[in-house]
Design a protein around this motif. Structure first.
Motif, PDB file in Angstrom:
ATOM      1  N   ILE A  10       0.848  -1.192   0.000  1.00 55.94           N
ATOM      2  CA  ILE A  10       0.000   0.000   0.000  1.00 55.94           C
ATOM      3  C   ILE A  10       0.881   1.240   0.000  1.00 55.94           C
ATOM      4  CG2 ILE A  10      -1.902  -1.150   1.209  1.00 55.94           C
ATOM      5  CD1 ILE A  10      -0.922   0.175   3.795  1.00 55.94           C
ATOM      6  N   SER A  11       0.297   2.352  -0.342  1.00 56.16           N
ATOM      7  CA  SER A  11       1.042   3.606  -0.383  1.00 56.16           C
ATOM      8  C   SER A  11       1.514   3.996   1.014  1.00 56.16           C
ATOM      9  CB  SER A  11       0.163   4.708  -0.963  1.00 56.16           C
ATOM     10  OG  SER A  11       0.802   5.964  -0.864  1.00 56.16           O
ATOM     11  N   TYR A  12       2.716   4.563   1.115  1.00 55.25           N
ATOM     12  CA  TYR A  12       3.195   5.036   2.411  1.00 55.25           C
ATOM     13  C   TYR A  12       2.664   6.427   2.737  1.00 55.25           C
ATOM     14  CZ  TYR A  12       6.780   6.907  -0.795  1.00 55.25           C
ATOM     15  OH  TYR A  12       7.431   7.510  -1.836  1.00 55.25           O
ATOM     16  N   GLN A  13       1.856   6.966   1.816  1.00 54.56           N
ATOM     17  CA  GLN A  13       1.194   8.241   2.050  1.00 54.56           C
ATOM     18  C   GLN A  13      -0.317   8.023   2.133  1.00 54.56           C
ATOM     19  OE1 GLN A  13       2.638  10.472  -1.352  1.00 54.56           O
ATOM     20  NE2 GLN A  13       4.285  11.389  -0.144  1.00 54.56           N
ATOM     21  N   LYS A  14      -0.989   8.876   2.865  1.00 54.59           N
ATOM     22  CA  LYS A  14      -2.446   8.766   2.967  1.00 54.59           C
ATOM     23  C   LYS A  14      -3.052   8.922   1.582  1.00 54.59           C
ATOM     24  CE  LYS A  14      -2.754  10.474   7.724  1.00 54.59           C
ATOM     25  NZ  LYS A  14      -3.299  11.510   8.618  1.00 54.59           N
ATOM     26  N   PRO A  15      -4.138   8.184   1.293  1.00 50.46           N
ATOM     27  CA  PRO A  15      -4.956   7.352   2.191  1.00 50.46           C
ATOM     28  C   PRO A  15      -4.512   5.879   2.251  1.00 50.46           C
ATOM     29  CG  PRO A  15      -6.078   7.585   0.107  1.00 50.46           C
ATOM     30  CD  PRO A  15      -4.797   8.362  -0.020  1.00 50.46           C
ATOM     31  N   HIS A  16      -3.261   5.574   1.922  1.00 51.92           N
ATOM     32  CA  HIS A  16      -2.702   4.225   2.064  1.00 51.92           C
ATOM     33  C   HIS A  16      -3.480   3.180   1.260  1.00 51.92           C
ATOM     34  CE1 HIS A  16      -0.188   5.963   5.125  1.00 51.92           C
ATOM     35  NE2 HIS A  16      -1.222   6.292   5.859  1.00 51.92           N
ATOM     36  N   LYS A  17      -3.750   3.508   0.008  1.00 52.58           N
ATOM     37  CA  LYS A  17      -4.419   2.566  -0.889  1.00 52.58           C
ATOM     38  C   LYS A  17      -3.398   1.637  -1.543  1.00 52.58           C
ATOM     39  CE  LYS A  17      -8.586   4.244  -0.372  1.00 52.58           C
ATOM     40  NZ  LYS A  17      -9.676   3.450   0.244  1.00 52.58           N
ATOM     41  N   ARG A  18      -3.902   0.595  -2.144  1.00 49.54           N
ATOM     42  CA  ARG A  18      -3.040  -0.352  -2.864  1.00 49.54           C
ATOM     43  C   ARG A  18      -2.247   0.365  -3.957  1.00 49.54           C
ATOM     44  NH1 ARG A  18      -5.036  -4.722  -7.391  1.00 49.54           N
ATOM     45  NH2 ARG A  18      -2.958  -5.601  -7.839  1.00 49.54           N
ATOM     46  N   VAL A  19      -0.981  -0.036  -4.138  1.00 51.07           N
ATOM     47  CA  VAL A  19      -0.151   0.559  -5.183  1.00 51.07           C
ATOM     48  C   VAL A  19       0.002  -0.432  -6.340  1.00 51.07           C
ATOM     49  CG1 VAL A  19       1.127   2.065  -3.624  1.00 51.07           C
ATOM     50  CG2 VAL A  19       1.978  -0.245  -4.069  1.00 51.07           C
ATOM     51  N   CYS A  20       0.224   0.104  -7.538  1.00 48.94           N
ATOM     52  CA  CYS A  20       0.337  -0.724  -8.733  1.00 48.94           C
ATOM     53  C   CYS A  20       1.790  -1.129  -8.965  1.00 48.94           C
ATOM     54  CB  CYS A  20      -0.193   0.038  -9.946  1.00 48.94           C
ATOM     55  SG  CYS A  20       0.738   1.552 -10.321  1.00 48.94           S
ATOM     56  N   SER A  21       2.000  -1.955  -9.968  1.00 51.35           N
ATOM     57  CA  SER A  21       3.346  -2.448 -10.263  1.00 51.35           C
ATOM     58  C   SER A  21       4.287  -1.328 -10.680  1.00 51.35           C
ATOM     59  CB  SER A  21       3.284  -3.517 -11.358  1.00 51.35           C
ATOM     60  OG  SER A  21       2.693  -3.003 -12.540  1.00 51.35           O
TER      61      SER A  21
END
Length: 314
Positions: A224-235
């Motif tokens: 997940i992103s290390y920044q808010k809102p901490h959503k899933r990150v892509c490849s």
């Protein structure tokens, strides 16, 4: 497809056989073919091998590589069928292209994973790291330890991670680039590197899961992103994270991208005598694949599965 006798009710199912990345790649080729047909007053959906060879020759003379021409052929096989795109004349044409302009490896040499591991040793202890640094460390170590593509690593789910006293096992249940009937899905095995805990991928992964557990809420994918809102990150984001670590480690990122971790780790394992079949299995190459042997055809000694990771992180 309808003009080739395929029932309209079956088209959606047949199109599902292509990944989104493949369709994006084919769109470019199909547009190029459409423009060629328009300029030459040809039928876009009905052609023969003579016209196809004229088109491919024009592309070759404009500088298209073997792989680019092969992508055009694969895309056009959807429209024209393999009777046109894979007959004897077309096969002979591609053999000629291969000799005149042979495909080259992206890298003539690779980098030593030790450079990156020595740098990441400074990212310790794990529980004192910022979420950003822990995220970058985790994905880089996982990329080196698994030799998998970023696409595959982006598909890791919390529910598919199994912990035991000696190792962590990760299953991938989503379809990936190499998924096909009869081929096993990737299985990533991370033994605990007790001699070098500073860069142990299993230990680092556990810390990452613990640190992000209260941030991910219902998110099932691990990164997940290390920044808010901490959503899933892509490849692509994971590739950017790895590339940052490579650059900070002194690797020339103008030459080497995140995908080079796959090249670097398998080469390092091979140099240290890991069995070729173990390397193939770790990297997701088939038993008949010559991708690795084409560039590293040397004798290797017998090895166990865990030694792929041990050879890199010892």
């Amino acid at each position: 497809m309808v003009r080739r006798g395929i029932p309209s009710v079956s088209i959606d199912i047949m199109m599902a056989s292509f990944s989104s990345n493949t369709l994006n790649q084919y769109n470019s080729s199909l547009r190029s073919w459409w423009l060629y047909c328009k300029d030459n007053k040809l039928d876009f959906c009905d052609s023969n091998s003579t016209i196809l060879l004229q088109y491919l020759t024009e592309k070759f003379n404009l500088g298209a590589s073997y792989s680019t021409l092969n992508s055009h052929r694969s895309a056009l096989s959807i429209l024209l069928g393999q009777d046109v795109t894979c007959n004897d004349n077309t096969k002979r044409f591609f053999k000629g292209v291969y000799r005149l302009k042979p495909p080259l490896s992206k890298y003539n040499a690779t980098w030593d994973p030790k450079l990156v591991l020595d740098y990441l040793s400074n990212y310790f202890p794990n529980d004192s790291l910022t979420l950003k640094n822990l995220s970058l460390k985790t994905i880089t170590l996982l990329a080196l330890a698994s030799a998998q593509r970023m696409q595959t690593l982006s598909l890791i789910k919390i529910k598919n991670i199994t912990f035991d006293s000696e190792k962590i096992i990760i299953k991938i249940d989503d379809l990936i680039k190499t998924s096909r009937p009869g081929i096993h899905q990737p299985l990533i095995v991370l033994p605990y590197i007790k001699e070098n805990p500073k860069v142990c991928p299993a230990v680092t992964l556990k810390h990452y899961i613990d640190k992000t557990s209260f941030l991910r809420l219902q998110e099932e994918y691990i990164f997940i992103s290390y920044q808010k809102p901490h959503k899933r990150v892509c490849s692509q984001t994971l590739s950017h994270w790895v590339k940052l670590i490579l650059e900070q480690s002194g690797i020339d990122t103008k030459l080497y991208g995140a995908h080079s971790t796959r090249h670097a780790s398998t080469s390092a394992a091979h140099r240290k005598g890991v069995n070729l079949e173990v390397i193939r299995k770790a990297a997701g190459w088939s038993e008949s694949s010559h991708v690795f042997l084409k560039y590293y055809n040397k004798d290797v000694s017998t090895s166990t599965e865990s030694e792929f990771v041990n050879a890199i992180f010892e």
